[in-house]
Design an enzyme around this catalytic site. Structure first.
Site, PDB file in Angstrom:
ATOM      1  N   GLY A  44      -2.809   1.079   0.295  1.00 40.26           N
ATOM      2  CA  GLY A  44      -3.028  -0.086  -0.559  1.00 40.26           C
ATOM      3  C   GLY A  44      -1.919  -0.177  -1.594  1.00 40.26           C
ATOM      4  N   GLN A 103       1.612  -2.731  -9.762  1.00 40.84           N
ATOM      5  CA  GLN A 103       2.393  -1.511  -9.495  1.00 40.84           C
ATOM      6  C   GLN A 103       3.876  -1.840  -9.263  1.00 40.84           C
ATOM      7  OE1 GLN A 103      -0.646  -0.130  -6.365  1.00 40.84           O
ATOM      8  NE2 GLN A 103       0.061   1.803  -7.238  1.00 40.84           N
ATOM      9  N   CYS A 137      -2.452   8.175  -6.231  1.00 37.79           N
ATOM     10  CA  CYS A 137      -1.960   6.842  -6.586  1.00 37.79           C
ATOM     11  C   CYS A 137      -0.440   6.848  -6.516  1.00 37.79           C
ATOM     12  CB  CYS A 137      -2.423   6.492  -7.999  1.00 37.79           C
ATOM     13  SG  CYS A 137      -1.929   4.831  -8.522  1.00 37.79           S
ATOM     14  N   LEU A 138       0.110   5.790  -5.966  1.00 36.83           N
ATOM     15  CA  LEU A 138       1.571   5.706  -5.851  1.00 36.83           C
ATOM     16  C   LEU A 138       2.238   5.601  -7.218  1.00 36.83           C
ATOM     17  CD1 LEU A 138       1.760   3.253  -2.821  1.00 36.83           C
ATOM     18  CD2 LEU A 138       2.153   5.727  -2.792  1.00 36.83           C
ATOM     19  N   HIS A 155      -6.480  -1.691 -10.237  1.00 37.18           N
ATOM     20  CA  HIS A 155      -5.117  -1.901 -10.741  1.00 37.18           C
ATOM     21  C   HIS A 155      -4.958  -3.285 -11.362  1.00 37.18           C
ATOM     22  CE1 HIS A 155      -2.984   1.747  -9.741  1.00 37.18           C
ATOM     23  NE2 HIS A 155      -3.278   1.685  -8.454  1.00 37.18           N
ATOM     24  N   GLU A 214      -7.575  -0.703  -5.518  1.00 37.12           N
ATOM     25  CA  GLU A 214      -6.548  -1.736  -5.766  1.00 37.12           C
ATOM     26  C   GLU A 214      -7.005  -2.764  -6.789  1.00 37.12           C
ATOM     27  OE1 GLU A 214      -4.493   0.580  -3.407  1.00 37.12           O
ATOM     28  OE2 GLU A 214      -3.752  -0.938  -4.787  1.00 37.12           O
TER      29      GLU A 214
HETATM   30  O1  K2U Z   1      -1.621   3.707  -5.545  1.00 35.74           O
HETATM   31  C1  K2U Z   1      -2.197   2.922  -4.798  1.00 35.74           C
HETATM   32  O2  K2U Z   1      -2.821   1.960  -5.210  1.00 35.74           O
HETATM   33  C2  K2U Z   1      -2.215   3.227  -3.345  1.00 35.74           C
HETATM   34  C3  K2U Z   1      -3.103   4.374  -3.044  1.00 35.74           C
HETATM   35  C4  K2U Z   1      -4.444   3.794  -2.691  1.00 35.74           C
HETATM   36  C5  K2U Z   1      -5.602   4.720  -2.565  1.00 35.74           C
HETATM   37  C6  K2U Z   1      -5.561   6.031  -2.959  1.00 35.74           C
HETATM   38  C7  K2U Z   1      -6.685   6.839  -2.790  1.00 35.74           C
HETATM   39  C8  K2U Z   1      -7.860   6.322  -2.288  1.00 35.74           C
HETATM   40  C9  K2U Z   1      -7.888   5.006  -1.929  1.00 35.74           C
HETATM   41  C10 K2U Z   1      -6.781   4.211  -2.063  1.00 35.74           C
HETATM   42  C11 K2U Z   1      -2.354   5.162  -1.978  1.00 35.74           C
HETATM   43  O3  K2U Z   1      -2.748   4.762  -0.738  1.00 35.74           O
HETATM   44  S1  K2U Z   1      -2.389   6.840  -2.279  1.00 35.74           S
HETATM   45  C12 K2U Z   1      -1.872   7.601  -0.881  1.00 35.74           C
HETATM   46  C13 K2U Z   1      -2.871   7.656   0.208  1.00 35.74           C
HETATM   47  C14 K2U Z   1      -2.423   7.489   1.470  1.00 35.74           C
HETATM   48  C15 K2U Z   1      -3.314   7.557   2.513  1.00 35.74           C
HETATM   49  C16 K2U Z   1      -4.652   7.815   2.276  1.00 35.74           C
HETATM   50  C17 K2U Z   1      -5.107   7.981   0.992  1.00 35.74           C
HETATM   51  C18 K2U Z   1      -4.204   7.908  -0.058  1.00 35.74           C
HETATM   52 NI    NI Z   2      -3.096   3.342  -7.187  1.00 35.87          NI
END
Ligand code: K2U
Ligand code: NI
Length: 187
Positions: free
Chosen positions: A60, A65, A114-115, A161, A158
């Site tokens: 997501g 972001q 989180c990214l 955010h 998301e």
């Molecule tokens: O930073 C973001 O919003 C993206 C996150 C979203 C997310 C994290 C944890 C749980 C649900 C959504 C990224 O996808 S974090 C990296 C990631 C990749 C694959 C699976 C889980 C988390």
């Molecule tokens: Ni995030």
């Protein structure tokens, strides 16, 4: 093309702002942004491109972001079954809104990342297990869908955010793994 250098990190005030709704009909700019966000997610899940572009995997991404305070999110959740390339959820959502949710709560057993957060923050992030969601899709059509379990958690991460909320805001500082009775732990 979006890469990690375009993603702002915690401390940037845009991550704590409430993002503005986008106007409908969608502008060309907002349509292109949505396409770029979806392309980032797909690239981040492609082992060759992710390596080449040094991308962190993501399911997501929210416009804040990218330091763009607009209510736009992209989600691209791969199907766990490698035989089936079809994602379980793939959409760019404009002005997403949770209309209703289950009493039942849920969290990921592995916690969340989180990214925009370059550190581990351990603990359960308790969210709604099921949500009913409205949004405007990339064609400008209003959609209303129901999500549950992992897909519901991704979308809530998301939408947080868009409201200036970070996943670790939901973690109990006294006991990060404290759970009320009945919370579903999703492994
Ligand atoms: O930073 C973001 O919003 C993206 C996150 C979203 C997310 C994290 C944890 C749980 C649900 C959504 C990224 O996808 S974090 C990296 C990631 C990749 C694959 C699976 C889980 C988390
Ligand atoms: Ni995030």
């Amino acid at each position: 093309m979006i890469t990690m250098k375009d993603i702002i990190r915690e401390g940037n005030p845009t991550l704590r702002a409430v993002a503005k709704e986008v106007s409908v009909p969608l502008s060309d700019e907002d349509i292109k942004l949505g396409k770029d966000m979806m392309e980032f997610l797909k690239n981040s899940q492609d082992p060759v491109k992710a390596e080449e572009l040094k991308l962190r995997g993501g399911v997501g991404l929210a416009a804040p972001q990218l330091d763009i305070s607009k209510r736009i999110i992209a989600v691209h959740v791969p199907n766990g079954d490698l035989e089936n390339p079809e994602p379980t959820l793939s959409a760019v959502m404009y002005n997403p809104k949770i209309l209703s949710h289950s009493v039942q709560d849920a969290c990921l057993g592995e916690g969340e990342g989180c990214l925009s957060v370059d550190r581990e923050v351990p603990g359960y992030v308790v969210r709604h297990n099921k949500i009913t969601l409205s949004y405007v899709d990339a064609t400008g059509e209003k959609q209303k869908i129901r999500l549950k379990n992992y897909e519901a958690i991704v979308v809530q991460h998301e939408i947080d955010h868009l409201n200036g909320v970070m996943f670790y805001d939901h973690i109990n500082p006294e006991n990060p793994y404290a759970l009320k009775d009945g919370v579903l732990v999703i492994e």
